[in-house]
Write an enzyme that holds these catalytic residues in place. Structure first.
Site, PDB file in Angstrom:
ATOM      1  N   SER A  52       2.656  30.585  50.668  1.00 19.93           N
ATOM      2  CA  SER A  52       1.802  29.997  51.886  1.00 19.93           C
ATOM      3  C   SER A  52       2.078  31.325  53.149  1.00 19.93           C
ATOM      4  CB  SER A  52       2.160  28.630  52.463  1.00 19.93           C
ATOM      5  OG  SER A  52       3.617  28.498  52.699  1.00 19.93           O
ATOM      6  N   ASP A 333       4.083  25.037  62.545  1.00 25.18           N
ATOM      7  CA  ASP A 333       3.914  23.911  62.110  1.00 25.18           C
ATOM      8  C   ASP A 333       5.474  23.246  61.444  1.00 25.18           C
ATOM      9  OD1 ASP A 333       4.235  25.140  59.980  1.00 25.18           O
ATOM     10  OD2 ASP A 333       2.287  24.512  58.895  1.00 25.18           O
ATOM     11  N   HIS A 336       5.811  27.221  59.059  1.00 28.82           N
ATOM     12  CA  HIS A 336       5.236  28.349  58.875  1.00 28.82           C
ATOM     13  C   HIS A 336       4.890  29.285  60.347  1.00 28.82           C
ATOM     14  CE1 HIS A 336       3.460  25.883  55.771  1.00 28.82           C
ATOM     15  NE2 HIS A 336       3.852  27.350  54.986  1.00 28.82           N
TER      16      HIS A 336
END
Length: 367
Positions: A52, A333, A336
């Protein structure tokens, strides 16, 4: 005569010192004198593999409930990124003057893959099992299928304008940002000792992936090491103050990440010695990220453990947010980085100052 001899001796000394200094910049991964300081490589395409941290629309959006404003800072709409804006891979594309990489798994819209494709997906790891079924072996398989289809199309229809040319694959840049989830998953399912013991196996699988790409014609690799996982708020909240450093990072977890990175660099050195004509650039993203965290306030950021947007799927609390000033936060968050942090890190690494050998990304085609 004496004066002339002194000049000659000074000249020899200068040449010797210059040679030593120049040799010192080449690093352990090999570096061609002919390419040092040379013009840009003009990569026709970039192929990225990862999780991610570099997913531009594969499955990262699935980690966010409807309404989470990922993409709001730059794109102004959901962007398929686990961030409020651009990722490091996006700044990388800007530096190379190519369009942002489209996710291989993004079937919506009229995707153009002329300048590369992004096989990274949220939750991916090098080995299985993990958080995602799209581990590195699957990503490599997808790439090989993608390449085979490109060649088939080129042979049957003279190619298409929105796809790379078959010859581009050997001239492309292959980038990696993966490994964080291997450590995270193992830490959540076993012990810290077992996580350390798993590192050699994880990197053996990474080596296999590199060799497979090499067999497909890949020659130029840009590899990020893993970041300071002990500084992720989603981890640090579970530890006592005695386990934390002055920045609130978990010391033991960062030590595991550093051990992973040490062994990763050793693997790349071995690959460099065994693969003919290959170019590796090892990028110390760990140091770049920790430097930002260590200097957060002086760089205009708030507490690095103060994340902006809360996602219940990540930190186990109800969704809220985002914060009023995401550009002041390092963490988006709790897992990340924000666009502001990604930009800062990208500026720190893309110029080659954190790389071995020390070349900027647009000159990574060293021999």
């Amino acid at each position: 005569m004496v004066f002339r001899k002194e000049i000659q001796m000074f000249g020899l000394l200068f040449f010797f010192l210059f040679s030593i200094l120049r040799l010192g910049t080449h690093g352990i991964l090999g570096f061609s004198d002919d390419n040092y300081g040379s013009s840009t490589c003009n990569f026709p395409a970039v192929f990225n593999f990862g999780d991610s941290n570099s997913d531009t629309g594969g499955i990262s959006a699935a980690f966010y409930p409807i309404g989470v404003p990922n993409g709001e800072t730059f794109f102004g709409k959901p962007s398929g990124r686990a961030c409020d804006g651009r990722l490091i891979v996006d700044f990388m594309a800007e530096e190379l003057r190519i369009p942002y990489l489209r996710a291989y798994l993004d079937s919506l819209g009229l995707s153009s893959f002329k300048t590369g494709a992004n096989f990274a997906t949220g939750g991916s790891s090098i080995r299985k099992p993990g958080f995602s079924v799209f581990h590195l072996e699957i990503q490599i398989s997808q790439f090989r299928q993608f390449k085979a289809r490109i060649i088939d199309i080129a042979n049957s229809t003279q190619g298409k304008a929105d796809l790379p040319k078959p010859e581009d694959f050997s001239k492309a840049l292959y980038t990696f940002d993966i490994g964080q989830n291997d450590l995270s998953y193992t830490l959540q399912t076993t012990t810290e000792t077992e996580t350390r013991a798993a590192i050699p196996n994880i990197l053996d699988l990474f080596t296999t992936a590199i060799q497979q790409l090499y067999n497909e014609g890949a020659r130029v690799f840009w590899v990020h090491n893993t970041g300071p996982i002990g500084c992720l708020p989603s981890f640090s909240k579970y530890y006592k103050p005695g386990d934390l450093d002055k920045n609130g990072c978990v010391v033991r977890l960062n030590a595991i990440a550093q051990e992973f990175n040490r062994q990763l660099k050793s693997k790349l050195t071995q690959l460099k010695a065994n693969l003919t004509g290959v170019a590796f650039t090892y990028v110390d993203a760990y140091t770049a990220k920790y430097t930002l965290i260590n200097n957060a306030k002086s760089q205009g950021f708030v507490d690095p453990l103060d994340f902006c947007c809360c996602n219940r799927k990540i930190v186990g609390t109800p969704y809220y947010g985002p914060c009023a000033n995401p550009e002041k936060h390092i963490s988006w968050d709790a897992t990340h980085y924000s666009e502001a942090a990604n930009r800062w890190v990208a500026n720190y690494i893309l110029n080659g100052s954190m790389s071995d050998p020390p070349v900027p990304i647009n000159q990574a085609c060293h021999a």
